[in-house]
Design a protein around this motif. Structure first.
Motif, PDB file in Angstrom:
ATOM      1  N   GLY A 188      25.907  98.259  -5.995  1.00  0.00           N
ATOM      2  CA  GLY A 188      25.488  98.078  -7.495  1.00  0.00           C
ATOM      3  C   GLY A 188      26.378  97.092  -8.183  1.00  0.00           C
ATOM      4  O   GLY A 188      27.295  96.644  -7.394  1.00  0.00           O
ATOM      5  N   ASN A 189      26.375  96.988  -9.400  1.00  0.00           N
ATOM      6  CA  ASN A 189      27.268  95.895 -10.191  1.00  0.00           C
ATOM      7  C   ASN A 189      28.653  96.292 -10.446  1.00  0.00           C
ATOM      8  O   ASN A 189      28.718  97.770 -10.624  1.00  0.00           O
ATOM      9  N   VAL A 190      29.520  95.520 -10.585  1.00  0.00           N
ATOM     10  CA  VAL A 190      30.852  96.053 -10.659  1.00  0.00           C
ATOM     11  C   VAL A 190      31.371  95.198 -11.814  1.00  0.00           C
ATOM     12  O   VAL A 190      31.095  94.110 -12.262  1.00  0.00           O
ATOM     13  N   TYR A 191      32.047  96.081 -12.769  1.00  0.00           N
ATOM     14  CA  TYR A 191      32.707  95.614 -13.844  1.00  0.00           C
ATOM     15  C   TYR A 191      34.226  95.702 -13.924  1.00  0.00           C
ATOM     16  O   TYR A 191      34.643  97.020 -13.950  1.00  0.00           O
ATOM     17  N   ILE A 192      34.865  94.978 -14.170  1.00  0.00           N
ATOM     18  CA  ILE A 192      36.392  95.049 -14.240  1.00  0.00           C
ATOM     19  C   ILE A 192      36.901  94.856 -15.537  1.00  0.00           C
ATOM     20  O   ILE A 192      36.659  93.868 -16.270  1.00  0.00           O
ATOM     21  N   THR A 193      37.670  95.878 -15.936  1.00  0.00           N
ATOM     22  CA  THR A 193      38.446  95.738 -17.547  1.00  0.00           C
ATOM     23  C   THR A 193      39.973  95.927 -17.126  1.00  0.00           C
ATOM     24  O   THR A 193      40.371  96.524 -16.068  1.00  0.00           O
ATOM     25  N   THR A 194      40.653  95.141 -17.818  1.00  0.00           N
ATOM     26  CA  THR A 194      41.815  94.921 -17.483  1.00  0.00           C
ATOM     27  C   THR A 194      42.725  94.875 -19.166  1.00  0.00           C
ATOM     28  O   THR A 194      42.304  94.364 -19.754  1.00  0.00           O
ATOM     29  N   GLU A 195      43.997  95.278 -18.971  1.00  0.00           N
ATOM     30  CA  GLU A 195      44.772  95.041 -20.161  1.00  0.00           C
ATOM     31  C   GLU A 195      45.723  93.857 -20.160  1.00  0.00           C
ATOM     32  O   GLU A 195      46.556  93.664 -21.117  1.00  0.00           O
ATOM     33  N   ARG A 196      45.594  93.122 -19.380  1.00  0.00           N
ATOM     34  CA  ARG A 196      46.193  91.708 -19.246  1.00  0.00           C
ATOM     35  C   ARG A 196      45.404  90.683 -18.521  1.00  0.00           C
ATOM     36  O   ARG A 196      43.886  90.910 -18.329  1.00  0.00           O
ATOM     37  N   THR A 197      45.922  89.596 -18.348  1.00  0.00           N
ATOM     38  CA  THR A 197      45.115  88.374 -17.901  1.00  0.00           C
ATOM     39  C   THR A 197      44.877  88.650 -16.462  1.00  0.00           C
ATOM     40  O   THR A 197      45.761  88.932 -15.813  1.00  0.00           O
ATOM     41  N   ILE A 198      43.539  88.517 -16.081  1.00  0.00           N
ATOM     42  CA  ILE A 198      43.011  88.871 -15.011  1.00  0.00           C
ATOM     43  C   ILE A 198      43.178  87.790 -13.842  1.00  0.00           C
ATOM     44  O   ILE A 198      43.387  86.536 -14.143  1.00  0.00           O
ATOM     45  N   GLU A 199      43.347  88.081 -12.614  1.00  0.00           N
ATOM     46  CA  GLU A 199      43.542  87.366 -11.629  1.00  0.00           C
ATOM     47  C   GLU A 199      42.307  86.198 -11.393  1.00  0.00           C
ATOM     48  O   GLU A 199      41.056  86.689 -11.652  1.00  0.00           O
ATOM     49  N   PRO A 200      42.356  85.067 -11.406  1.00  0.00           N
ATOM     50  CA  PRO A 200      41.285  84.072 -11.183  1.00  0.00           C
ATOM     51  C   PRO A 200      40.173  84.655 -10.089  1.00  0.00           C
ATOM     52  O   PRO A 200      39.073  84.302 -10.323  1.00  0.00           O
ATOM     53  N   GLU A 201      40.824  85.191  -9.209  1.00  0.00           N
ATOM     54  CA  GLU A 201      39.820  85.565  -8.110  1.00  0.00           C
ATOM     55  C   GLU A 201      38.987  86.696  -8.451  1.00  0.00           C
ATOM     56  O   GLU A 201      37.853  87.136  -7.905  1.00  0.00           O
ATOM     57  N   LEU A 202      39.033  87.438  -9.784  1.00  0.00           N
ATOM     58  CA  LEU A 202      38.256  88.634 -10.057  1.00  0.00           C
ATOM     59  C   LEU A 202      37.585  88.278 -11.413  1.00  0.00           C
ATOM     60  O   LEU A 202      36.962  88.912 -11.855  1.00  0.00           O
ATOM     61  N   GLU A 203      37.689  87.050 -11.914  1.00  0.00           N
ATOM     62  CA  GLU A 203      37.120  86.577 -13.059  1.00  0.00           C
ATOM     63  C   GLU A 203      35.718  87.000 -12.993  1.00  0.00           C
ATOM     64  O   GLU A 203      35.272  87.329 -14.311  1.00  0.00           O
ATOM     65  N   LYS A 204      35.056  86.657 -12.061  1.00  0.00           N
ATOM     66  CA  LYS A 204      33.512  86.907 -12.069  1.00  0.00           C
ATOM     67  C   LYS A 204      33.081  88.204 -12.350  1.00  0.00           C
ATOM     68  O   LYS A 204      31.950  88.546 -12.629  1.00  0.00           O
ATOM     69  N   TRP A 205      33.916  89.359 -12.249  1.00  0.00           N
ATOM     70  CA  TRP A 205      33.514  90.510 -12.373  1.00  0.00           C
ATOM     71  C   TRP A 205      34.011  91.058 -13.760  1.00  0.00           C
ATOM     72  O   TRP A 205      33.795  92.453 -13.889  1.00  0.00           O
ATOM     73  N   GLN A 206      35.044  90.333 -14.460  1.00  0.00           N
ATOM     74  CA  GLN A 206      35.414  90.870 -15.756  1.00  0.00           C
ATOM     75  C   GLN A 206      34.614  91.221 -16.721  1.00  0.00           C
ATOM     76  O   GLN A 206      33.414  90.554 -17.128  1.00  0.00           O
ATOM     77  N   LEU A 207      34.733  92.472 -17.349  1.00  0.00           N
ATOM     78  CA  LEU A 207      33.956  92.675 -18.441  1.00  0.00           C
ATOM     79  C   LEU A 207      34.624  92.597 -19.749  1.00  0.00           C
ATOM     80  O   LEU A 207      35.797  92.917 -20.040  1.00  0.00           O
ATOM     81  N   ARG A 208      33.774  91.872 -20.455  1.00  0.00           N
ATOM     82  CA  ARG A 208      34.541  91.738 -21.817  1.00  0.00           C
ATOM     83  C   ARG A 208      33.821  92.377 -22.824  1.00  0.00           C
ATOM     84  O   ARG A 208      32.460  92.211 -23.269  1.00  0.00           O
ATOM     85  N   ILE A 209      34.415  93.462 -23.289  1.00  0.00           N
ATOM     86  CA  ILE A 209      33.780  94.392 -24.389  1.00  0.00           C
ATOM     87  C   ILE A 209      34.806  94.911 -25.429  1.00  0.00           C
ATOM     88  O   ILE A 209      36.000  94.990 -24.744  1.00  0.00           O
ATOM     89  N   ALA A 210      34.820  95.261 -26.625  1.00  0.00           N
ATOM     90  CA  ALA A 210      35.587  95.696 -27.309  1.00  0.00           C
ATOM     91  C   ALA A 210      36.289  97.009 -26.620  1.00  0.00           C
ATOM     92  O   ALA A 210      35.360  97.943 -26.196  1.00  0.00           O
ATOM     93  N   PRO A 211      37.587  97.330 -26.743  1.00  0.00           N
ATOM     94  CA  PRO A 211      38.193  98.472 -25.943  1.00  0.00           C
ATOM     95  C   PRO A 211      37.631  99.626 -26.730  1.00  0.00           C
ATOM     96  O   PRO A 211      37.741 100.821 -25.886  1.00  0.00           O
TER      97      PRO A 211
END
Length: 359
Positions: free
Chosen positions: A215-238
């Motif tokens: 399925g789809n993967v969404y990554i949330t992080t509390e810091r700047t995400i690694e460039p290699e992972l940016e395509k999966w980054q989830l941008r949503i209000a915490p």
């Protein structure tokens, strides 16, 4: 009463916001203080909670020590000006300030003493009361200690406090009819994180690519995400992430808190860091209720295999919903407990176990 709540981390906004709201609605004067933590301040603003600044927060242990005296003085001054009766929080500052003020201090601590040695050494002895989950009852033996049947995450994720909203996922572009996964990777900058180990970038990529087969993967992080992972980054209000966690097929990552949050919401949760198997509250969720699984960094392959095993179960979410129901049947609503504890302080008593909600 004149009450003060001190915030030292974004997660503590979730921990205390419901109690703050209830106490305000009952006519109490509530002051909220917070260090210079942008994510915490933004969360307070998002929930409409006004706050007073205590000053900058530092990552360096040396600078933390120097700045603590300033925090203590500023909070003491606020307590003086506002005639505070009780201060509440997971905070060294309220414990120290209460030594020089008539206010009582109530600490909330869900960590093992060995994991937060400095907090245990410099906060607990100076607090009037320490409230902890009953999973820590074997450690909390002082007369100041009170344990309750719950966890910190239940303060904001108990069914009485939280209802998952499917529209949040829809607005984020997530199709709830299809499997999806939430991943969370932490910064590891807290003082108690020093010397600990987390998932490496290579491991993150390997896990994410495995999950993509399901399925789809969404990554949330509390810091700047690694460039290699940016395509999966989830941008949503915490403040909205818990809605997505609730509907997710699985959570994976190295975050202590979000692993517990997912498990309590009925979502299978797997974490990998060097705290695995060492902490009483997460161990309770894993060993007693089978809601989550922890792995040491050298056990990463076992974690990968466990995820694949779980994803092979056709009724995975249904199983976790039943496990969650069993867990909730043993727990109280800790927000209701805290509100009553404050309003009836100090007649609540000490050195005992609280199973009832009190309200």
């Amino acid at each position: 009463m004149n009450l003060l709540f001190d915030i030292g981390h974004p997660g503590q906004v979730h921990l205390l916001r419901n109690a703050i709201s209830i106490l305000k609605s009952r006519g109490h004067e509530v002051t909220v203080t917070v260090k210079e933590i942008p994510n915490a301040q933004k969360l307070l603003d998002a929930y409409g909670i006004s706050w007073l600044p205590l000053g900058r927060k530092y990552d360096s242990l040396l600078l933390k020590g120097f700045s603590q005296a300033r925090y203590n003085y500023r909070l003491w001054k606020i307590a003086q000006d506002r005639k505070i009766d009780i201060a509440v929080g997971s905070s060294i500052t309220i414990a120290h300030a209460s030594l020089f003020h008539r206010m009582k201090s109530i600490l909330l601590d869900d960590d093992d003493a060995a994991a937060v040695r400095l907090f245990s050494l410099f906060a607990h002895p100076f607090a009037d009361t320490v409230l902890s989950p009953s999973a820590l009852a074997h450690q909390r033996k002082h007369r100041r200690d009170v344990v309750y049947a719950g966890t910190h995450e239940l303060f904001y994720l108990h069914p009485s406090r939280f209802t998952p909203d499917p529209s949040v996922a829809e607005k984020a572009g997530i199709d709830l009819s299809k499997p999806y996964f939430i991943a969370r990777f932490v910064s590891g900058k807290a003082y108690h994180d020093k010397g600990e180990r987390w998932i490496t970038l290579e491991q993150k990529l390997r896990f994410v690519r495995m999950l993509e087969h399901y399925g789809n993967v969404y990554i949330t992080t509390e810091r700047t995400i690694e460039p290699e992972l940016e395509k999966w980054q989830l941008r949503i209000a915490p403040e909205l992430i818990h809605h997505l966690l609730s509907f997710a097929t699985m959570f994976v990552g190295d975050s202590q808190t979000m692993t517990s949050e997912a498990a309590i919401l009925g979502t299978p949760a797997l974490k990998c860091n060097s705290f695995a198997h060492k902490l009483s509250v997460p161990n309770m969720l894993e060993d007693k209720y089978d809601l989550c699984y922890a792995f040491q960094p050298e056990e990463f392959i076992l974690m990968l295999k466990k995820a694949e095993e779980l994803l092979g179960m056709a009724d995975l979410k249904q199983r976790w919903i039943k496990k969650r129901e069993r867990f909730l049947s043993d727990m109280i609503d800790p927000t209701a407990f805290l509100v009553s504890f404050i309003e009836n302080y100090p007649s609540c008593g000490h050195n005992h176990h609280r199973k009832e909600n009190l309200v």
